[in-house]
Scaffold this active site. Structure first.
Site, PDB file in Angstrom:
ATOM      1  N   ILE A 139       0.897  -1.163   0.000  1.00 39.78           N
ATOM      2  CA  ILE A 139       0.000   0.000   0.000  1.00 39.78           C
ATOM      3  C   ILE A 139       0.929   1.203   0.000  1.00 39.78           C
ATOM      4  CG2 ILE A 139      -0.253  -0.199   2.525  1.00 39.78           C
ATOM      5  CD1 ILE A 139      -2.964   1.243   2.242  1.00 39.78           C
ATOM      6  N   GLY A 194      -5.398  10.878   5.301  1.00 38.24           N
ATOM      7  CA  GLY A 194      -6.450   9.858   5.446  1.00 38.24           C
ATOM      8  C   GLY A 194      -6.619   8.948   4.239  1.00 38.24           C
ATOM      9  N   LEU A 195      -5.750   9.087   3.216  1.00 38.07           N
ATOM     10  CA  LEU A 195      -5.938   8.264   2.015  1.00 38.07           C
ATOM     11  C   LEU A 195      -5.553   6.800   2.257  1.00 38.07           C
ATOM     12  CD1 LEU A 195      -4.660  10.670  -0.803  1.00 38.07           C
ATOM     13  CD2 LEU A 195      -7.003  10.237  -0.066  1.00 38.07           C
ATOM     14  N   GLY A 196      -4.466   6.593   3.025  1.00 43.06           N
ATOM     15  CA  GLY A 196      -4.072   5.222   3.356  1.00 43.06           C
ATOM     16  C   GLY A 196      -5.188   4.521   4.115  1.00 43.06           C
ATOM     17  N   GLU A 212       3.435  -8.566   5.773  1.00 41.92           N
ATOM     18  CA  GLU A 212       4.762  -8.364   6.356  1.00 41.92           C
ATOM     19  C   GLU A 212       5.061  -6.882   6.330  1.00 41.92           C
ATOM     20  OE1 GLU A 212       5.130 -10.733   3.566  1.00 41.92           O
ATOM     21  OE2 GLU A 212       5.041 -12.522   4.840  1.00 41.92           O
ATOM     22  N   ASN A 261       9.145   0.778   9.808  1.00 39.73           N
ATOM     23  CA  ASN A 261       8.142   1.541   9.059  1.00 39.73           C
ATOM     24  C   ASN A 261       6.965   1.895   9.991  1.00 39.73           C
ATOM     25  OD1 ASN A 261       6.448   2.651   7.199  1.00 39.73           O
ATOM     26  ND2 ASN A 261       6.681   1.012   5.690  1.00 39.73           N
ATOM     27  N   TYR A 318      -1.595  -0.403  10.238  1.00 32.78           N
ATOM     28  CA  TYR A 318      -2.095  -1.781  10.341  1.00 32.78           C
ATOM     29  C   TYR A 318      -2.651  -2.056  11.747  1.00 32.78           C
ATOM     30  CZ  TYR A 318       0.790  -2.130   6.125  1.00 32.78           C
ATOM     31  OH  TYR A 318       1.348  -1.923   4.896  1.00 32.78           O
TER      32      TYR A 318
HETATM   33  C1  LIG Z   1       1.814   3.785   5.261  1.00 34.78           C
HETATM   34  C2  LIG Z   1       1.092   4.802   4.355  1.00 34.78           C
HETATM   35  C3  LIG Z   1       0.404   4.035   3.229  1.00 34.78           C
HETATM   36  C4  LIG Z   1       0.031   5.544   5.192  1.00 34.78           C
HETATM   37  O1  LIG Z   1      -0.740   6.365   4.308  1.00 34.78           O
HETATM   38  P1  LIG Z   1      -1.331   7.798   4.725  1.00 34.78           P
HETATM   39  O2  LIG Z   1      -2.317   8.190   3.690  1.00 34.78           O
HETATM   40  O3  LIG Z   1      -0.227   8.746   4.989  1.00 34.78           O
HETATM   41  O4  LIG Z   1      -2.045   7.427   6.105  1.00 34.78           O
HETATM   42  P2  LIG Z   1      -3.355   8.119   6.720  1.00 34.78           P
HETATM   43  O5  LIG Z   1      -3.232   9.610   6.638  1.00 34.78           O
HETATM   44  O6  LIG Z   1      -4.565   7.493   6.137  1.00 34.78           O
HETATM   45  O7  LIG Z   1      -3.212   7.703   8.254  1.00 34.78           O
HETATM   46  C5  LIG Z   1      -3.901   6.573   8.769  1.00 34.78           C
HETATM   47  C6  LIG Z   1      -3.190   6.070  10.017  1.00 34.78           C
HETATM   48  O8  LIG Z   1      -1.876   5.580   9.689  1.00 34.78           O
HETATM   49  C7  LIG Z   1      -0.965   5.872  10.757  1.00 34.78           C
HETATM   50  N1  LIG Z   1       0.061   6.815  10.276  1.00 34.78           N
HETATM   51  C8  LIG Z   1       0.130   7.378   9.060  1.00 34.78           C
HETATM   52  N2  LIG Z   1       1.235   8.159   8.956  1.00 34.78           N
HETATM   53  C9  LIG Z   1       1.866   8.092  10.166  1.00 34.78           C
HETATM   54  C10 LIG Z   1       3.069   8.657  10.691  1.00 34.78           C
HETATM   55  N3  LIG Z   1       3.842   9.466   9.957  1.00 34.78           N
HETATM   56  N4  LIG Z   1       3.436   8.315  11.954  1.00 34.78           N
HETATM   57  C11 LIG Z   1       2.689   7.484  12.719  1.00 34.78           C
HETATM   58  N5  LIG Z   1       1.520   6.929  12.269  1.00 34.78           N
HETATM   59  C12 LIG Z   1       1.123   7.217  10.997  1.00 34.78           C
HETATM   60  C13 LIG Z   1      -1.811   6.493  11.864  1.00 34.78           C
HETATM   61  O9  LIG Z   1      -2.317   5.426  12.647  1.00 34.78           O
HETATM   62  C14 LIG Z   1      -2.933   7.144  11.051  1.00 34.78           C
HETATM   63  O10 LIG Z   1      -4.083   7.354  11.811  1.00 34.78           O
HETATM   64  P3  LIG Z   1      -4.262   8.788  12.603  1.00 34.78           P
HETATM   65  O11 LIG Z   1      -4.107   9.853  11.547  1.00 34.78           O
HETATM   66  O12 LIG Z   1      -5.634   8.678  13.155  1.00 34.78           O
HETATM   67  O13 LIG Z   1      -3.163   8.819  13.610  1.00 34.78           O
HETATM   68  C15 LIG Z   1       2.071   5.866   3.808  1.00 34.78           C
HETATM   69  O14 LIG Z   1       2.858   6.362   4.867  1.00 34.78           O
HETATM   70  C16 LIG Z   1       2.998   5.361   2.719  1.00 34.78           C
HETATM   71  O15 LIG Z   1       2.639   5.334   1.550  1.00 34.78           O
HETATM   72  N6  LIG Z   1       4.236   4.967   3.076  1.00 34.78           N
HETATM   73  C17 LIG Z   1       5.221   4.551   2.086  1.00 34.78           C
HETATM   74  C18 LIG Z   1       4.876   3.187   1.524  1.00 34.78           C
HETATM   75  C19 LIG Z   1       4.921   2.116   2.589  1.00 34.78           C
HETATM   76  O16 LIG Z   1       5.839   2.050   3.399  1.00 34.78           O
HETATM   77  N7  LIG Z   1       3.908   1.236   2.547  1.00 34.78           N
HETATM   78  C20 LIG Z   1       3.817   0.115   3.445  1.00 34.78           C
HETATM   79  C21 LIG Z   1       4.433  -1.083   2.805  1.00 34.78           C
HETATM   80  S1  LIG Z   1       4.399  -2.471   3.909  1.00 34.78           S
END
Ligand SMILES: CC(C)(COP(=O)(O)OP(=O)(O)OC[C@H]1O[C@@H](n2cnc3c(N)ncnc32)[C@H](O)[C@@H]1OP(=O)(O)O)[C@@H](O)C(=O)NCCC(=O)NCCS
Length: 138
Positions: free
Chosen positions: A66, A76-78, A100, A105, A112
């Site tokens: 993801i 909030g997109l994740g 995994e 990270n 998750y």
């Molecule tokens: C992991 C990832 C998909 C999260 O997407 P995102 O759109 O930024 O996440 P959201 O804004 O929807 O946040 C949802 C929840 O994720 C967690 N989260 C997201 N970013 C975070 C950060 N920088 N630190 C801690 N928690 C975080 C929190 O629980 C958050 O909920 P909250 O806002 O109520 O605290 C994004 O950081 C990403 O693309 N990372 C790079 C790719 C990657 O590592 N993917 C995982 C492969 S296993």
């Protein structure tokens, strides 16, 4: 995500420092018979802002990747992609979810956790043959 979308997704996938996917990996996943790949797009322009890929076999699903464009993270997109994923799988009768994650990270790990995934073990030397992966299940 269709084959013709992959070129637009490659730059997003490449930004993931801990889990970068190449063009070939994306193409392989889109073509894989058990795989499902979806995009999240800017509504008015159809521009991809992120993607999710997972494989379903029977009552089990494995989340493979993801990724959200760094310019659009923390909006909030994740979370929306994960909600879509769980809903999609529930409708297909999935009961068990695996993934995994690199324990370094923290954003992914927290995401998750917020979807009720729990630590279930380790895979030794999973990333680049040197870094352990945390196995999580829901
Ligand atoms: C992991 C990832 C998909 C999260 O997407 P995102 O759109 O930024 O996440 P959201 O804004 O929807 O946040 C949802 C929840 O994720 C967690 N989260 C997201 N970013 C975070 C950060 N920088 N630190 C801690 N928690 C975080 C929190 O629980 C958050 O909920 P909250 O806002 O109520 O605290 C994004 O950081 C990403 O693309 N990372 C790079 C790719 C990657 O590592 N993917 C995982 C492969 S296993």
């Amino acid at each position: 995500m269709e084959i013709e979308d992959v070129d637009e997704v490659v730059p997003i996938a490449a930004t993931s420092i801990l889990n970068p996917w190449s063009r070939d990996m994306l193409l392989g996943e889109v073509a894989h018979p058990f795989s499902h790949c979806f995009l999240i797009c800017r509504e008015e322009e159809d521009v991809p802002l992120g993607f999710i890929c997972f494989r379903n076999v029977g009552e089990e699903s494995e989340l493979l990747n993801i990724c959200i464009d760094p310019m659009h993270q923390k909006k909030g997109l994740g979370k929306r992609l994960m909600e879509f994923y769980i809903d999609f799988c529930c409708q297909k009768g999935v009961k068990k979810y695996y993934l995994e994650v690199n324990p370094q990270n923290i954003p992914a790990f927290r995401l998750y956790q917020s979807f009720a995934y729990q630590e279930a073990g380790k895979r030794k030397n999973f990333y680049q043959g040197k870094y352990d992966a945390l196995l999580m299940e829901r």
